[in-house]
Design an enzyme around this catalytic site. Structure first.
Site, PDB file in Angstrom:
ATOM      1  N   ASP A  12      36.624  30.131  32.447  1.00  0.00           N
ATOM      2  CA  ASP A  12      36.197  31.493  32.763  1.00  0.00           C
ATOM      3  C   ASP A  12      34.877  31.411  33.532  1.00  0.00           C
ATOM      4  O   ASP A  12      33.916  30.801  33.053  1.00  0.00           O
ATOM      5  CB  ASP A  12      36.005  32.254  31.448  1.00  0.00           C
ATOM      6  CG  ASP A  12      35.731  33.727  31.675  1.00  0.00           C
ATOM      7  OD1 ASP A  12      35.121  34.095  32.708  1.00  0.00           O
ATOM      8  OD2 ASP A  12      36.120  34.524  30.810  1.00  0.00           O
ATOM      9  N   ASN A  26      34.152  44.156  45.626  1.00  0.00           N
ATOM     10  CA  ASN A  26      34.757  44.986  46.673  1.00  0.00           C
ATOM     11  C   ASN A  26      33.627  45.664  47.454  1.00  0.00           C
ATOM     12  O   ASN A  26      32.458  45.531  47.099  1.00  0.00           O
ATOM     13  CB  ASN A  26      35.750  45.997  46.074  1.00  0.00           C
ATOM     14  CG  ASN A  26      35.108  46.816  44.970  1.00  0.00           C
ATOM     15  OD1 ASN A  26      33.987  47.298  45.114  1.00  0.00           O
ATOM     16  ND2 ASN A  26      35.805  46.950  43.840  1.00  0.00           N
ATOM     17  N   GLY A  34      39.728  41.986  37.727  1.00  0.00           N
ATOM     18  CA  GLY A  34      39.678  40.540  37.911  1.00  0.00           C
ATOM     19  C   GLY A  34      38.308  39.955  37.587  1.00  0.00           C
ATOM     20  O   GLY A  34      37.688  40.307  36.580  1.00  0.00           O
ATOM     21  N   VAL A  35      37.834  39.075  38.458  1.00  0.00           N
ATOM     22  CA  VAL A  35      36.533  38.429  38.274  1.00  0.00           C
ATOM     23  C   VAL A  35      35.426  39.485  38.185  1.00  0.00           C
ATOM     24  O   VAL A  35      34.511  39.382  37.356  1.00  0.00           O
ATOM     25  CB  VAL A  35      36.257  37.479  39.464  1.00  0.00           C
ATOM     26  CG1 VAL A  35      34.825  36.977  39.452  1.00  0.00           C
ATOM     27  CG2 VAL A  35      37.227  36.307  39.447  1.00  0.00           C
ATOM     28  N   ASP A  36      35.491  40.483  39.042  1.00  0.00           N
ATOM     29  CA  ASP A  36      34.488  41.549  39.092  1.00  0.00           C
ATOM     30  C   ASP A  36      34.379  42.238  37.726  1.00  0.00           C
ATOM     31  O   ASP A  36      33.271  42.422  37.188  1.00  0.00           O
ATOM     32  CB  ASP A  36      34.935  42.547  40.173  1.00  0.00           C
ATOM     33  CG  ASP A  36      33.816  43.440  40.674  1.00  0.00           C
ATOM     34  OD1 ASP A  36      32.645  43.183  40.336  1.00  0.00           O
ATOM     35  OD2 ASP A  36      34.129  44.382  41.416  1.00  0.00           O
ATOM     36  N   SER A 120      39.619  36.343  47.044  1.00  0.00           N
ATOM     37  CA  SER A 120      40.775  37.024  47.657  1.00  0.00           C
ATOM     38  C   SER A 120      42.133  36.585  47.112  1.00  0.00           C
ATOM     39  O   SER A 120      43.161  37.128  47.521  1.00  0.00           O
ATOM     40  CB  SER A 120      40.794  36.875  49.190  1.00  0.00           C
ATOM     41  OG  SER A 120      39.729  37.594  49.780  1.00  0.00           O
ATOM     42  N   GLY A 122      43.400  36.841  44.102  1.00  0.00           N
ATOM     43  CA  GLY A 122      43.942  37.601  42.984  1.00  0.00           C
ATOM     44  C   GLY A 122      44.569  38.894  43.467  1.00  0.00           C
ATOM     45  O   GLY A 122      45.564  38.889  44.202  1.00  0.00           O
ATOM     46  N   VAL A 123      43.940  40.007  43.099  1.00  0.00           N
ATOM     47  CA  VAL A 123      44.441  41.332  43.462  1.00  0.00           C
ATOM     48  C   VAL A 123      44.587  41.464  44.984  1.00  0.00           C
ATOM     49  O   VAL A 123      45.500  42.144  45.468  1.00  0.00           O
ATOM     50  CB  VAL A 123      43.479  42.415  42.920  1.00  0.00           C
ATOM     51  CG1 VAL A 123      43.890  43.801  43.377  1.00  0.00           C
ATOM     52  CG2 VAL A 123      43.414  42.355  41.408  1.00  0.00           C
ATOM     53  N   TYR A 124      43.712  40.785  45.751  1.00  0.00           N
ATOM     54  CA  TYR A 124      43.737  40.927  47.206  1.00  0.00           C
ATOM     55  C   TYR A 124      44.857  40.128  47.873  1.00  0.00           C
ATOM     56  O   TYR A 124      45.114  40.309  49.068  1.00  0.00           O
ATOM     57  CB  TYR A 124      42.376  40.559  47.818  1.00  0.00           C
ATOM     58  CG  TYR A 124      41.337  41.649  47.702  1.00  0.00           C
ATOM     59  CD1 TYR A 124      41.616  42.856  47.078  1.00  0.00           C
ATOM     60  CD2 TYR A 124      40.058  41.478  48.229  1.00  0.00           C
ATOM     61  CE1 TYR A 124      40.655  43.854  46.971  1.00  0.00           C
ATOM     62  CE2 TYR A 124      39.095  42.475  48.135  1.00  0.00           C
ATOM     63  CZ  TYR A 124      39.402  43.662  47.499  1.00  0.00           C
ATOM     64  OH  TYR A 124      38.451  44.648  47.401  1.00  0.00           O
TER      65      TYR A 124
HETATM   66  P1  ADP Z   1      40.193  39.341  44.642  1.00  0.00           P
HETATM   67  O1  ADP Z   1      40.097  40.823  44.403  1.00  0.00           O
HETATM   68  O2  ADP Z   1      39.140  38.828  45.640  1.00  0.00           O
HETATM   69  O3  ADP Z   1      41.577  38.896  44.980  1.00  0.00           O
HETATM   70  P2  ADP Z   1      40.360  38.640  41.787  1.00  0.00           P
HETATM   71  O4  ADP Z   1      39.194  38.791  40.880  1.00  0.00           O
HETATM   72  O5  ADP Z   1      41.495  39.597  41.627  1.00  0.00           O
HETATM   73  O6  ADP Z   1      39.739  38.661  43.277  1.00  0.00           O
HETATM   74  O7  ADP Z   1      40.958  37.169  41.660  1.00  0.00           O
HETATM   75  C1  ADP Z   1      40.399  36.018  42.248  1.00  0.00           C
HETATM   76  C2  ADP Z   1      40.861  34.779  41.492  1.00  0.00           C
HETATM   77  O8  ADP Z   1      40.089  34.636  40.289  1.00  0.00           O
HETATM   78  C3  ADP Z   1      42.317  34.803  41.014  1.00  0.00           C
HETATM   79  O9  ADP Z   1      42.857  33.487  41.187  1.00  0.00           O
HETATM   80  C4  ADP Z   1      42.210  35.170  39.532  1.00  0.00           C
HETATM   81  O10 ADP Z   1      43.297  34.655  38.780  1.00  0.00           O
HETATM   82  C5  ADP Z   1      40.919  34.473  39.139  1.00  0.00           C
HETATM   83  N1  ADP Z   1      40.203  35.024  37.975  1.00  0.00           N
HETATM   84  C6  ADP Z   1      40.283  36.258  37.423  1.00  0.00           C
HETATM   85  N2  ADP Z   1      39.402  36.386  36.393  1.00  0.00           N
HETATM   86  C7  ADP Z   1      38.721  35.210  36.323  1.00  0.00           C
HETATM   87  C8  ADP Z   1      37.674  34.705  35.478  1.00  0.00           C
HETATM   88  N3  ADP Z   1      37.139  35.440  34.509  1.00  0.00           N
HETATM   89  N4  ADP Z   1      37.239  33.422  35.705  1.00  0.00           N
HETATM   90  C9  ADP Z   1      37.765  32.670  36.697  1.00  0.00           C
HETATM   91  N5  ADP Z   1      38.750  33.086  37.517  1.00  0.00           N
HETATM   92  C10 ADP Z   1      39.230  34.332  37.326  1.00  0.00           C
END
Ligand code: ADP
Length: 170
Positions: A12, A26, A34-36, A120, A122-124
């Site tokens: 994490d 964003n 997600g990460v945000d 980018s 994940g959701v993107y």
């Molecule tokens: P984006 O909106 O830029 O696509 P995301 O946050 O949706 O970003 O996802 C980016 C990547 O980080 C994805 O591979 C997702 O699975 C991963 N991810 C999501 N949460 C975490 C976390 N807490 N720690 C590490 N990686 C994460």
């Protein structure tokens, strides 16, 4: 070339003991999923307060900027906005710019260690293997004083592919 040591970490991103953690933010910079979502949840309200104070208009896609890391083990969060593939933003130079700008901001701060998510991917919706290649190639080719850079993946399969991409470049 830089002398940065780049490693793949399974885990994490909010738990990383590094100087700076990179947030896949964003444009509005007022929180998200997600990460945000994880960074704001674990880091607490100080991060959002700093985003509002320092980035009243948010950030452009491909740019990066820092805030406090609040309650995270890190000292700073470096926010960057990746292109949204799913919304038709498919200019790879914007994705490369995220890594380059994040390292530039880390250098301004004097950070020596940094943890990146796979921006980018994940959701993107950026295709995974190209997201990994953009991350690895850009981090390794950007001149920086950062000594320790990590690509942190939550997911075992993503982590394995990042590790393979690193092994292939050794
Ligand atoms: P984006 O909106 O830029 O696509 P995301 O946050 O949706 O970003 O996802 C980016 C990547 O980080 C994805 O591979 C997702 O699975 C991963 N991810 C999501 N949460 C975490 C976390 N807490 N720690 C590490 N990686 C994460």
């Amino acid at each position: 070339m830089s002398s940065v040591s780049l490693t793949a970490v399974l885990g994490d991103i909010t738990a990383q003991h590094v100087d700076a953690v990179v947030n896949a933010a964003n444009n509005a910079m007022r929180g998200g999923g997600g990460v945000d979502g994880a960074i704001h949840r674990v880091g607490g309200p100080a991060i959002l307060q700093d985003c509002i104070a320092r980035f009243p208009d948010g950030l452009a896609t491909g740019d990066a900027g820092w805030t406090t890391a609040g309650d995270l083990p890190a000292k700073w969060v470096v926010h960057t906005v990746g292109p949204n593939w799913n919304a038709g933003q498919r200019d790879r130079s914007l994705l490369e710019s995220c890594y380059r700008r994040a390292l530039e901001v880390a250098d301004e701060l004097g950070a020596r260690s940094i943890a990146f998510p796979l921006i980018s991917a994940g959701v993107y919706g950026w295709p995974r293997d190209d997201a990994i290649a953009a991350a690895v190639d850009t981090i390794l080719s950007t001149p920086t004083r950062v000594a320790d850079a990590r690509i942190v993946a939550f997911d075992e399969t993503v982590h394995r592919h990042v590790q393979e991409a690193l092994d292939a470049r050794r």
